[in-house]
Structure formats: C-alpha cells, structure tokens
Motif scaffolding. Sequence first.
Motif, mmCIF file in Angstrom:
data_model
loop_
_atom_site.group_PDB
_atom_site.id
_atom_site.type_symbol
_atom_site.label_atom_id
_atom_site.label_comp_id
_atom_site.label_asym_id
_atom_site.label_seq_id
_atom_site.Cartn_x
_atom_site.Cartn_y
_atom_site.Cartn_z
ATOM 1 N N TYR A 1 0.866 -1.169 0.000
ATOM 2 C CA TYR A 1 0.000 0.000 0.000
ATOM 3 C C TYR A 1 0.902 1.218 0.000
ATOM 4 O O TYR A 1 1.579 1.505 0.981
ATOM 5 N N ARG A 2 0.952 1.884 -1.141
ATOM 6 C CA ARG A 2 1.844 3.041 -1.234
ATOM 7 C C ARG A 2 1.098 4.158 -1.948
ATOM 8 O O ARG A 2 0.394 3.918 -2.936
ATOM 9 N N VAL A 3 1.215 5.357 -1.409
ATOM 10 C CA VAL A 3 0.553 6.500 -2.038
ATOM 11 C C VAL A 3 1.593 7.557 -2.402
ATOM 12 O O VAL A 3 2.668 7.608 -1.795
ATOM 13 N N ASN A 4 1.269 8.369 -3.421
ATOM 14 C CA ASN A 4 2.197 9.431 -3.817
ATOM 15 C C ASN A 4 2.016 10.658 -2.915
ATOM 16 O O ASN A 4 1.238 10.614 -1.957
ATOM 17 N N THR A 5 2.711 11.727 -3.253
ATOM 18 C CA THR A 5 2.658 12.905 -2.369
ATOM 19 C C THR A 5 1.245 13.501 -2.307
ATOM 20 O O THR A 5 0.906 14.193 -1.357
ATOM 21 N N LYS A 6 0.425 13.213 -3.321
ATOM 22 C CA LYS A 6 -0.963 13.722 -3.285
ATOM 23 C C LYS A 6 -1.886 12.763 -2.545
ATOM 24 O O LYS A 6 -3.097 12.977 -2.484
ATOM 25 N N GLY A 7 -1.333 11.669 -2.035
ATOM 26 C CA GLY A 7 -2.159 10.711 -1.301
ATOM 27 C C GLY A 7 -2.847 9.706 -2.205
ATOM 28 O O GLY A 7 -3.740 8.978 -1.773
ATOM 29 N N LEU A 8 -2.418 9.630 -3.480
ATOM 30 C CA LEU A 8 -3.074 8.699 -4.412
ATOM 31 C C LEU A 8 -2.307 7.380 -4.514
ATOM 32 O O LEU A 8 -1.076 7.367 -4.578
ATOM 33 N N ALA B 1 17.658 2.816 5.167
ATOM 34 C CA ALA B 1 16.210 2.656 4.956
ATOM 35 C C ALA B 1 15.507 3.933 5.387
ATOM 36 O O ALA B 1 15.917 4.573 6.349
ATOM 37 N N ASN B 2 14.465 4.318 4.652
ATOM 38 C CA ASN B 2 13.819 5.561 5.085
ATOM 39 C C ASN B 2 12.663 5.277 6.025
ATOM 40 O O ASN B 2 12.230 4.155 6.212
ATOM 41 N N PHE B 3 12.128 6.317 6.616
ATOM 42 C CA PHE B 3 11.111 6.190 7.657
ATOM 43 C C PHE B 3 9.695 6.412 7.120
ATOM 44 O O PHE B 3 8.780 6.641 7.876
ATOM 45 N N THR B 4 9.527 6.403 5.798
ATOM 46 C CA THR B 4 8.238 6.876 5.267
ATOM 47 C C THR B 4 7.513 5.857 4.390
ATOM 48 O O THR B 4 6.832 6.215 3.459
ATOM 49 N N ASP B 5 7.648 4.578 4.693
ATOM 50 C CA ASP B 5 7.089 3.556 3.816
ATOM 51 C C ASP B 5 5.581 3.329 3.899
ATOM 52 O O ASP B 5 5.018 2.710 3.027
ATOM 53 N N TYR B 6 4.933 3.751 4.941
ATOM 54 C CA TYR B 6 3.557 3.297 5.145
ATOM 55 C C TYR B 6 2.474 4.159 4.517
ATOM 56 O O TYR B 6 1.690 3.689 3.726
ATOM 57 N N THR B 7 2.415 5.423 4.873
ATOM 58 C CA THR B 7 1.417 6.314 4.276
ATOM 59 C C THR B 7 2.169 7.589 3.947
ATOM 60 O O THR B 7 3.353 7.704 4.235
ATOM 61 N N LYS B 8 1.440 8.562 3.367
ATOM 62 C CA LYS B 8 2.168 9.774 3.016
ATOM 63 C C LYS B 8 2.697 10.489 4.265
ATOM 64 O O LYS B 8 3.595 11.289 4.178
ATOM 65 N N ASP B 9 2.155 10.157 5.441
ATOM 66 C CA ASP B 9 2.636 10.795 6.663
ATOM 67 C C ASP B 9 3.927 10.185 7.188
ATOM 68 O O ASP B 9 4.655 10.841 7.918
#
Length: 279
Positions: free
Chosen positions: A129-136, A200-208
């Motif tokens: 489940y991955r979303v872009n910067t617009k949350g899509l 590894a980065n800390f931002t894999d789950y949602t745009k937050d």
Amino acid sequence: MSDLKMSPFVKWAGGKTQLLDKLRKRAPRSFGTYYEPFIGGGAFLLDFQPERAVINDVNEQLLNIYAQLKADAEAVIAAVNAFDAVPCDKEYYLSLRRAYNEKIVSRRLDAECAALMIWLNKHCFNGLYRVNTKGLFNVPYNNRREGSSIDADNLRAIGRYLREENVEIRQGDFEAACATAKAGDFVYFDSPYVPVSQTANFTDYTKDGFSYEDHCRLAELFGRLDKKGVYLMLSNHNVPLVHELYQGFAIEEIDVRRSINRDASKRVGREVIITNFDR
Ligand SMILES: C[S@@+](CC[C@H](N)C(=O)[O-])C[C@H]1O[C@@H](n2cnc3c(N)ncnc32)[C@H](O)[C@@H]1O
C-alpha cells in the motif's frame, strides 16, 4: 472472547500473522478494553478476538474497510465479486485503480471504496500500500488475471465480530487514540518499525510516514500509560534505538520471518516484544 475463525482481509506491511502465538502467550489473562492504535491488517485483533476493543490507524481508507464490514459486509462482498467477474488485465487494473483514487479525492468512503481497496490489494505488486505525495495509490499491477479476491465467509465473520463485540473504530494519530485508556486496559502497539539499516527511510507506510520523533513520542506515551496502570505490549525491530527508548521494560528478542521484502536476505530478522507486566 468470541470464537470465530478470522484472518486479515488485506496483505499489509508488518502484518503480524507470523507472531500470533508469541503475542497471545504474552497478553494479560484479563483486562478491560483492548486498544490497538496501529491496527493495519489487524492480524492480532482477529486472532485474539477481545470482547471490548478500540481500533485505530492513520489510514482512513483502511479503516473504512473495517467500518463498512461492520455496517454491511454483504455490500462489500457483492462489490468485490462484481470486480472479480471481469478477467483482469493491465488496463482493467488501471481503471479500478483510477476509480479508487477518485474515491480518495472526493472522500467517498463507502462500501465500493472498501471493495476497491481489497481488490487492489490482491492485484497490486506484492500487496503493497503506497501513495504518492498527493495521497493517491500508485502501486503497479501484479499480473494476476483471475480468481476470487476474497474469502466471503471471512469478511462476514469479521463484520459480525466487529458488530457483536462493539469494536470502536477511530481514525487518527496513535496518541489521541489512547487518550481514553485507563488502569487495567490493554494496549498493543505495532507501529511502523524503526528501520534496520541506516539507509532505509522512515516513510514507507502512508504519506505521513513515521519519523524518529514519532518513535520518541510513542516511547513517551508508553511511559505515561505504564504509570497509569495500563497493560502494554509493543513490537519492533531489535535495534539499539528501541532498546534505548524502552530501557527498564521487559524486552524479549525473537526470530521472525517476513514475506513483504524484495530482498530475501532481509526476510528473516530479529524483533522484540516489549511488555510492562508479568503474566
Ligand atoms: C506495522 S503496521 C501494523 C501492522 C498490523 N499489526 C498488522 O498485523 O497488519 C503499522 C500501521 O501504523 C499506521 N500508522 C502510521 N503512522 C501512524 C500514526 N501516527 N498513528 C496511527 N497509525 C499510524 C500505518 O497506517 C500502518 O497501518
């Protein structure tokens, strides 16, 4: 406790299916309300089946699935079956992904939106489940052509469980979700993990994402709830930062197999289960 056979309706990063026995054995024998502020796919909730529960996540589309199953599982099942009735190809996948993103943009959190998310989870690459910067949602197609995307009886059982045990569904940050926890309640924290490697980065789950500061905030909350007399259990990677943040609590190291990882060498790793009580 109810006694239904249930399992997650989506494959979810960090899913706890491998750890169920270990978690169950460490849970308190009796407690008031069960809280799971990072519910994700809900593997532990659905296995443990507590009688009174509050579930929460920052991902509102994911929580919409729980809400829709609780309200009317048949509507979700019918919508997924309609999507499954058409053999899938890349074009079809992209059209349903567009339909899902239109739901996100217009904030139409309905049974069809829940069905689209479940269907996409089965047809997208690795169940990510991955979303872009617009949350899509932007995960590509996994080339699966046909077959059912659901176990309808499982969805019915989850809906019944959420209704009969009156599971409260909240959406937002973990800290707010725990504001009502009191002495004798039980909270299980399964946040996005601290990365094992520095790169590894800390931002894999949602745009937050989930930052270093969030990990510190979680550890502070753990300390505050401990003082209140709440039973606490937390899982994370076995890395120095986690030992530092939870110094003074019981930290148990365990081996776990993970399936969501492109790199096979990272599929077996060491994790910790931290508790603040003796069973
Ligand atoms: C490791 S997953 C939980 C996996 C879950 N235990 C399972 O079995 O599928 C972490 C979850 O935390 C959620 N999350 C990330 N940041 C959050 C925040 N600040 N507050 C609440 N939930 C958050 C993510 O959306 C994700 O579903």
